[in-house]
Every structure is written in C-alpha cells, then in structure tokens.
Design a protein around this motif. Structure first.
Motif, PDB file in Angstrom:
ATOM      1  N   GLN A 133     -74.506  75.793 -36.619  1.00  0.00           N
ATOM      2  CA  GLN A 133     -75.782  75.081 -36.679  1.00  0.00           C
ATOM      3  C   GLN A 133     -76.940  75.908 -36.126  1.00  0.00           C
ATOM      4  OE1 GLN A 133     -75.171  71.536 -34.350  1.00  0.00           O
ATOM      5  NE2 GLN A 133     -75.610  72.544 -32.409  1.00  0.00           N
ATOM      6  N   THR A 134     -76.651  77.009 -35.429  1.00  0.00           N
ATOM      7  CA  THR A 134     -77.729  77.887 -34.962  1.00  0.00           C
ATOM      8  C   THR A 134     -78.342  78.666 -36.120  1.00  0.00           C
ATOM      9  OG1 THR A 134     -76.287  79.809 -34.583  1.00  0.00           O
ATOM     10  CG2 THR A 134     -76.508  78.223 -32.773  1.00  0.00           C
ATOM     11  N   ASN A 135     -77.621  78.708 -37.245  1.00  0.00           N
ATOM     12  CA  ASN A 135     -78.040  79.436 -38.447  1.00  0.00           C
ATOM     13  C   ASN A 135     -78.089  80.949 -38.225  1.00  0.00           C
ATOM     14  OD1 ASN A 135     -78.552  78.873 -41.189  1.00  0.00           O
ATOM     15  ND2 ASN A 135     -80.727  79.359 -40.939  1.00  0.00           N
ATOM     16  N   LYS A 136     -77.425  81.401 -37.148  1.00  0.00           N
ATOM     17  CA  LYS A 136     -77.380  82.832 -36.852  1.00  0.00           C
ATOM     18  C   LYS A 136     -76.012  83.429 -37.182  1.00  0.00           C
ATOM     19  CE  LYS A 136     -80.650  82.460 -32.995  1.00  0.00           C
ATOM     20  NZ  LYS A 136     -80.812  82.609 -31.521  1.00  0.00           N
ATOM     21  N   TYR A 137     -75.038  82.539 -37.410  1.00  0.00           N
ATOM     22  CA  TYR A 137     -73.676  83.018 -37.596  1.00  0.00           C
ATOM     23  C   TYR A 137     -73.065  82.526 -38.898  1.00  0.00           C
ATOM     24  CZ  TYR A 137     -74.256  83.828 -32.596  1.00  0.00           C
ATOM     25  OH  TYR A 137     -74.732  84.240 -31.379  1.00  0.00           O
ATOM     26  N   ASP A 138     -72.255  83.392 -39.490  1.00  0.00           N
ATOM     27  CA  ASP A 138     -71.414  83.041 -40.625  1.00  0.00           C
ATOM     28  C   ASP A 138     -70.010  82.846 -40.049  1.00  0.00           C
ATOM     29  OD1 ASP A 138     -69.928  82.825 -42.905  1.00  0.00           O
ATOM     30  OD2 ASP A 138     -70.232  84.888 -43.577  1.00  0.00           O
ATOM     31  N   VAL A 139     -69.609  81.597 -39.881  1.00  0.00           N
ATOM     32  CA  VAL A 139     -68.353  81.267 -39.195  1.00  0.00           C
ATOM     33  C   VAL A 139     -67.207  81.184 -40.196  1.00  0.00           C
ATOM     34  CG1 VAL A 139     -67.158  79.571 -37.767  1.00  0.00           C
ATOM     35  CG2 VAL A 139     -69.597  80.027 -37.391  1.00  0.00           C
ATOM     36  N   ASN A 140     -66.129  81.890 -39.903  1.00  0.00           N
ATOM     37  CA  ASN A 140     -64.918  81.874 -40.721  1.00  0.00           C
ATOM     38  C   ASN A 140     -63.755  81.406 -39.853  1.00  0.00           C
ATOM     39  OD1 ASN A 140     -65.568  83.598 -43.429  1.00  0.00           O
ATOM     40  ND2 ASN A 140     -66.767  84.315 -41.676  1.00  0.00           N
ATOM     41  N   ILE A 141     -62.995  80.434 -40.347  1.00  0.00           N
ATOM     42  CA  ILE A 141     -61.907  79.875 -39.555  1.00  0.00           C
ATOM     43  C   ILE A 141     -60.578  80.101 -40.261  1.00  0.00           C
ATOM     44  CG2 ILE A 141     -60.996  77.838 -38.404  1.00  0.00           C
ATOM     45  CD1 ILE A 141     -63.802  76.676 -38.361  1.00  0.00           C
ATOM     46  N   ILE A 142     -59.671  80.777 -39.554  1.00  0.00           N
ATOM     47  CA  ILE A 142     -58.319  81.027 -40.048  1.00  0.00           C
ATOM     48  C   ILE A 142     -57.363  80.108 -39.303  1.00  0.00           C
ATOM     49  CG2 ILE A 142     -56.414  82.682 -39.910  1.00  0.00           C
ATOM     50  CD1 ILE A 142     -58.330  84.865 -40.618  1.00  0.00           C
ATOM     51  N   GLY A 143     -56.457  79.487 -40.042  1.00  0.00           N
ATOM     52  CA  GLY A 143     -55.492  78.613 -39.399  1.00  0.00           C
ATOM     53  C   GLY A 143     -54.491  78.060 -40.374  1.00  0.00           C
ATOM     54  N   PHE A 144     -53.912  76.950 -39.974  1.00  0.00           N
ATOM     55  CA  PHE A 144     -52.898  76.279 -40.767  1.00  0.00           C
ATOM     56  C   PHE A 144     -53.560  75.526 -41.916  1.00  0.00           C
ATOM     57  CE2 PHE A 144     -48.453  76.065 -40.126  1.00  0.00           C
ATOM     58  CZ  PHE A 144     -47.979  74.951 -40.786  1.00  0.00           C
ATOM     59  N   ASN A 145     -52.822  75.378 -42.989  1.00  0.00           N
ATOM     60  CA  ASN A 145     -53.330  74.636 -44.132  1.00  0.00           C
ATOM     61  C   ASN A 145     -53.585  73.176 -43.758  1.00  0.00           C
ATOM     62  OD1 ASN A 145     -54.141  74.245 -46.761  1.00  0.00           O
ATOM     63  ND2 ASN A 145     -52.099  73.845 -47.523  1.00  0.00           N
ATOM     64  N   SER A 146     -54.637  72.591 -44.294  1.00  0.00           N
ATOM     65  CA  SER A 146     -54.978  71.197 -44.023  1.00  0.00           C
ATOM     66  C   SER A 146     -55.338  70.499 -45.326  1.00  0.00           C
ATOM     67  CB  SER A 146     -56.157  71.114 -43.047  1.00  0.00           C
ATOM     68  OG  SER A 146     -56.600  69.777 -42.901  1.00  0.00           O
ATOM     69  N   LYS A 147     -54.990  69.227 -45.411  1.00  0.00           N
ATOM     70  CA  LYS A 147     -55.291  68.454 -46.625  1.00  0.00           C
ATOM     71  C   LYS A 147     -56.688  67.870 -46.617  1.00  0.00           C
ATOM     72  CE  LYS A 147     -50.482  67.111 -47.495  1.00  0.00           C
ATOM     73  NZ  LYS A 147     -49.533  65.964 -47.643  1.00  0.00           N
ATOM     74  N   MET A 148     -57.371  67.953 -45.466  1.00  0.00           N
ATOM     75  CA  MET A 148     -58.670  67.281 -45.360  1.00  0.00           C
ATOM     76  C   MET A 148     -59.785  68.259 -45.002  1.00  0.00           C
ATOM     77  SD  MET A 148     -57.625  63.651 -43.580  1.00  0.00           S
ATOM     78  CE  MET A 148     -59.222  62.933 -43.929  1.00  0.00           C
ATOM     79  N   ILE A 149     -59.802  69.417 -45.677  1.00  0.00           N
ATOM     80  CA  ILE A 149     -60.849  70.402 -45.412  1.00  0.00           C
ATOM     81  C   ILE A 149     -62.178  69.937 -45.995  1.00  0.00           C
ATOM     82  CG2 ILE A 149     -61.582  72.781 -45.787  1.00  0.00           C
ATOM     83  CD1 ILE A 149     -58.653  73.566 -45.989  1.00  0.00           C
TER      84      ILE A 149
END
Length: 377
Positions: A31-47
């Motif tokens: 929300q700062t609009n300064k970062y491109d956030v990428n999240i690696i993790g387990f598969n989820s059905k509700m992305i």
C-alpha cells in the motif's frame, strides 16, 4: 518505467495468502506504492488479486512428504524469475539457499522469526524422538549462520530476544502478530452466559496434542452432561494423522461436535466466519517452555471479534486479557464443571472494548521504516 522495489516474501509451509505474510506484511508494504511484493508459499484455493502483490504458489506437498526435499530448488528458480532486491523469509529450511543467493547476487535478507523453531520441534508430537535431535541441530546451525548473511530480523514475540542467541548484537524489530481485523459489529453491552444457556464453543487453528484439541472435546462432552444446549465446532488442519484419527474417533457419537478441515488446510477466511458466529473460543494449549512466553495470534482475533475465551490458568495470558475482561482461566486436566458454570454465569465479558493496542496498524508503523532501511543500504 516501473521503479518499484521488488520484495520477495517466502515460506515453505504457509499458504501464499497467509495472514502474516500477505494480509499483514505484504499488504502493508504494497500500500506504500513503493514496493512490488511477491509471495512464495503453499498453494491456496482462495488467492485474491491485490494491487502491487503477486502470488507464486510453488509448493504443494504434505508436511512430512519426501517432495519437501525439492523445496529449495523450486524456491531458487522462483527467485531467479522475480529477482528481488530484498527477501523476507520465515522458514529455516529456506535460509541455506538464501545464503547462497546472498553470496551470488548480494540480495539482502530479513529473517521473519515467527516461532522458536527448536522449541516448537521439541514439544511437537508430529515427529519421532529419533529424528528430533537431528532436526534440532540442523535448525540451530542454520539459524546461527544467519548472523553472517541476514541483514535484520522481524520478531513476532519479545521472548525470542532472550531465547535465541543468534540475535545478540544484531538489528531486529518487534513485529507482533496483532490483528488485521478492523471492522466488526460492536457489542452494545457486556456479554454474559446464564447457567444452562445455549452456548456454541469453537476450537480453531492447528489441530494437535500441544494445542489441546482432545481436551477441548472432553471439556464440552463433560459440560454437555449438565447442559445439553452446548455445541462445539472444531475447524483447522492437522499434520499429525494419528492424533487426527483420535479426534474423529472421539466425536463419532457426539452430534453436537463437528469437525471442519482436519486433513486439509482451512483458509483463514473460513475460520474467521466460524469464529464470528460462535459464542466462546476454547484454547486448551499446553503450557510449556515453548508457549509460556508467547501471545497466541488467536487472542488478538478473538479480542477484535469480542469473543470470550477459555484458556489455561497461565498468569501472563490472564493478566493480558483481564482488563477487558475477555477470558476465564480453566484447568482442563481437572475441572469442576459446577464451579465453572457458576463462574461463567457470574462473569461479564468485554465491559471495556479493545482498542488500538490489539491492531496491526502499530506494527505496520514499525515494519515500513525497518524494511525501508534495509532496501536503501
């Protein structure tokens, strides 16, 4: 030209839309609009789609699966694809590959310490006593090496400073697991439960011996003998299949107790929906070296939803919750049910409503400057 700084948030066993990784840390940075956030993790059905946030669900295996060996390689390939400037990692087993990444590419690393992983392993019932010493030594060695590769640490609990020697003289910030729940229907008056009143209990989160799931069941079974208007919903996931079998066996003849999830992970949204409609949350945690100095995340969620709690007689927790008041201390091993019913009927919960002290916003205000400092270096 997009000038946003790429950040990678990584975990092996948490879903990509994990509450802390996505709903708290990820959203706060995005929300700062300064970062491109990428999240690696387990598969989820509700992305869910979110601005400035990309999900990379590259893991999909059981906790003790042999496929977990491939996790570091999968993670490395995902890193090469994203090429972030900063990594926030919360899984000890991903630290080694991140050390290699640090050497090869100079990428800065923050270690999000969500648990004392060695103590968690020590008191866990999901691993055999033969393999525990080996895993514990591995965790100890890998975390100690972080002193030479990690730029800073995010600590979910104050007690970790005392418990974890590798933190000595290293930069860290406390980022507690306070709640991101901000909009709920406020109660108009304190809550009270007269004797023999209808009460729906809920046990939510990880299902396991150390969390007291069977104790929650036994408690409600005993209370049902004197009050047939009680019910219990168990919702969550268990990696301990032997223990889960005990759970299913123990509730076969109790239609007032239901199990949701069990063998499958349950999205946090589903858990919160069940928590919202329940009357009282029951949390019979084992009090040991691993749990005694920590504040369960569930406390903050229940406070935000104005849900009374039944918790062990642990002074630190009871003192924290008494100012509202929000809980009753229970000896789940030896409970006098008549005495409990009397105490419950006399207790008025939430005479004082929780305020800013339980909200994630305070942690966000610490997180953003700490991350900024490590992306500018």
């Amino acid at each position: 030209m997009d000038t946003k700084i790429k950040i990678l948030i990584a975990s092996v066993l948490k879903p990509v839309d994990d509450v802390r990784a996505y709903q708290k840390i990820g959203r706060s940075l995005a929300q700062t609009n300064k970062y491109d956030v990428n999240i690696i993790g387990f598969n989820s059905k509700m992305i869910n789609k979110a601005e400035n946030i990309s999900f990379h669900p590259i893991f999909n295996f059981k906790r003790n699966s042999i496929s977990r060996i491939k996790a570091s390689w999968k993670y490395y390939k995902a890193y090469i694809k994203v090429k972030p400037k900063l990594i926030i990692v919360s899984s000890p087993e991903l630290l080694i590959v991140n050390y290699i990444i640090r050497i090869l590419f100079g990428t800065k690393i923050l270690y999000d310490v969500q648990e004392n992983y060695r103590l968690n392993l020590k008191y866990s019932h999901a691993y055999s006593s033969k393999i525990k010493p080996i895993l514990s030594l591995g965790i100890k060695s890998i975390e100690w090496m972080s002193r030479y590769f990690v730029s800073g640490y995010l600590l979910a609990e104050e007690v970790y400073v005392r418990q974890l020697p590798f933190l000595k003289n290293r930069p860290y910030e406390f980022i507690f697991n306070k709640t991101a729940i901000t909009s709920v229907q406020h109660i108009n008056e304190p809550l009270n439960f007269p004797v023999k009143s209808k009460i729906s209990f809920i046990y939510s989160g990880t299902i396991g011996k150390e969390y007291g799931t069977l104790e929650a069941i036994k408690f409600c079974q005993n209370l049902y003998k004197t009050n047939s208007k009680v019910s219990l919903t168990i919702i969550g996931y268990s990696a301990d299949y032997k223990y889960l079998k005990k759970i299913t066996e123990s509730i076969k003849l109790t239609p007032y107790i239901s199990l949701k999830g069990g063998e499958r992970p349950v999205p946090n949204e589903e858990i919160l929906k069940e928590l919202l409609i329940a009357d009282i949350a029951i949390m019979p945690y084992e009090i040991n070296e691993n749990t005694a100095g920590r504040i369960p995340t569930k406390f903050y969620e229940c406070l935000a939803l104005h849900k009374p709690m039944l918790i062990p007689n642990h002074v630190m927790w009871l003192n924290m919750l008494e100012k509202y008041p929000a809980a009753i201390g229970v000896d789940f091993e030896d409970i006098n049910m008549k005495k409990f019913e009397a105490e419950l009927s006399q207790k008025w919960f939430y005479k004082t409503l929780p305020g800013k002290e339980i909200q994630w916003s305070d942690e966000e205000n610490k997180l953003i400057p700490f991350v900024k400092k490590h992306t500018l270096k």
